[in-house]
Scaffold this active site. Structure first.
Site, PDB file in Angstrom:
ATOM      1  N   HIS A 110       0.835  -1.204   0.000  1.00 45.99           N
ATOM      2  CA  HIS A 110       0.000   0.000   0.000  1.00 45.99           C
ATOM      3  C   HIS A 110       0.867   1.250   0.000  1.00 45.99           C
ATOM      4  CE1 HIS A 110       0.992  -0.525   4.240  1.00 45.99           C
ATOM      5  NE2 HIS A 110       0.665   0.742   4.450  1.00 45.99           N
ATOM      6  N   ASP A 112       0.558   4.980   1.844  1.00 47.10           N
ATOM      7  CA  ASP A 112      -0.178   5.455   3.011  1.00 47.10           C
ATOM      8  C   ASP A 112      -1.307   6.411   2.642  1.00 47.10           C
ATOM      9  OD1 ASP A 112       1.210   4.007   4.921  1.00 47.10           O
ATOM     10  OD2 ASP A 112       2.688   5.590   5.285  1.00 47.10           O
ATOM     11  N   HIS A 269       4.705   0.156   0.290  1.00 50.57           N
ATOM     12  CA  HIS A 269       5.452  -0.639   1.262  1.00 50.57           C
ATOM     13  C   HIS A 269       4.591  -1.746   1.831  1.00 50.57           C
ATOM     14  CE1 HIS A 269       3.628   2.698   3.524  1.00 50.57           C
ATOM     15  NE2 HIS A 269       3.606   1.889   4.578  1.00 50.57           N
ATOM     16  N   ARG A 284       5.099   6.228  13.701  1.00 48.19           N
ATOM     17  CA  ARG A 284       5.135   6.945  12.425  1.00 48.19           C
ATOM     18  C   ARG A 284       4.575   8.349  12.545  1.00 48.19           C
ATOM     19  NH1 ARG A 284       1.123   4.733   8.147  1.00 48.19           N
ATOM     20  NH2 ARG A 284      -0.174   6.480   8.831  1.00 48.19           N
TER      21      ARG A 284
END
Length: 318
Positions: A110, A112, A269, A284
């Site tokens: 995907h 983000d 990723h 994150r």
């Protein structure tokens, strides 16, 4: 300040006291000689940003000194930050804690937060609790994926659009492993979809900083505009296989204190759920991005949901 660019490093104008080591021909570099924080000189920040844009994802080891506040302070040097997530609350306004002890909800390819119109520019991920084995992360370069498409496929995707949604996990719907969600994953999904977003993006966007053409795909794709579900599934898998071809990827084996920074506009990723019941936590933050623009100059279109609280356009303009 001493300039230290190694022989195997990519040259970056204004780079100071850091070395950039290329890790793969298409994606990935390691940066040495920097202690991340909010007090970095402008030249060093510019060198880091240039490395991210060139290599798509960079890795910096030995950043155990970072806490949430310092991670945020560094991130703000790259641009205004989003809130932690449009729907998921892990206790911080800016930092999304990704904890797991039995696999991960994000073990699929995907980019983000593509279900909103203002796709984040950069993500900065810090390794906090790292399992003794497993738990690595893979990245893929969506710019070289587009560049290496045969002409016939380029002709198709150049004018193609797709609807992305947080209430539609394409990889789960059409995955090959036949896995079934457990109760924890179901709870996470309920929170993840507590507010529904749908956005129509061009499949090929023009990168606002590099001018490259990149593919906007990943598991938030619901359906391609003008195609039915069956046709969308076939087309999705065809294009995703081009993105995730091994030569187009890099795999990072985490150590405590590692930081990964990637260009979310030019990558996908995949966090690998192969660490059994060991604890794993990464934290994150994300730097705000803009609305994708197609080759012919059209901007992504919101279908459902307002992401203004997550990623404010006026912050980018001011």
């Amino acid at each position: 300040m001493t300039i230290s660019i190694e022989r195997d490093a990519a040259p970056h104008t204004g780079a100071t006291a850091i070395s950039v080591h290329k890790l793969g021909s298409r994606i990935g570099a390691r940066i040495d000689g920097v202690r991340l924080g909010g007090d970095l000189p402008a030249e060093t920040v510019a060198a880091i940003r240039a490395a991210i844009l060139e290599h798509k994802v960079v890795f910096i080891r030995g950043q155990q000194h970072l806490d949430d506040d310092q991670q945020i302070a560094f991130g703000e040097l790259l641009g205004p930050l989003t809130t932690a997530h449009p729907t998921v609350n892990t206790g911080s306004a800016r930092v999304l804690s990704l904890k797991a002890t039995r696999g991960m909800a994000a073990n699929s390819w995907h980019t983000d937060v593509t279900f909103v119109d203002r796709v984040p520019a950069f993500s900065i991920l810090r390794g906090v609790t790292i399992p003794a084995y497993g738990g690595s992360t893979n990245w893929a370069n969506t710019a070289t994926a587009y560049e290496t498409l045969p002409p016939a496929l380029k002709a198709l995707v150049d004018g193609l659009w797709a609807v992305h949604s947080n209430d539609y996990d394409y990889a789960h719907q059409y995955g090959e492993d036949g896995s079934v969600r457990d109760e924890d994953t179901d709870f996470y999904r309920q929170q993840f979809t507590s507010s529904v977003y749908q956005t129509e993006h061009p499949v090929v966007r023009v990168h606002p900083e590099t001018g490259e053409r990149t593919l906007v795909l990943g598991h938030f794709v619901k359906q391609f505009s003008g195609f039915n579900a069956k046709e969308s599934a076939v087309l999705f898998n065809l294009l995703q296989d081009r993105v995730t071809k091994l030569e187009n990827t890099i795999r990072w084996h985490w150590q405590h204190g590692d930081v990964a920074i990637w260009d979310n506009r030019a990558t996908q990723h995949y966090a690998v759920a192969d660490f059994d019941t060991q604890p794993r936590e990464v934290r994150r933050i994300t730097v705000q991005g803009d609305v994708p623009v197609s080759i012919d100059g059209r901007r992504s279109r919101v279908i459902e949901g307002d992401a203004g609280v997550y990623n404010r356009l006026d912050d980018l303009i001011s």
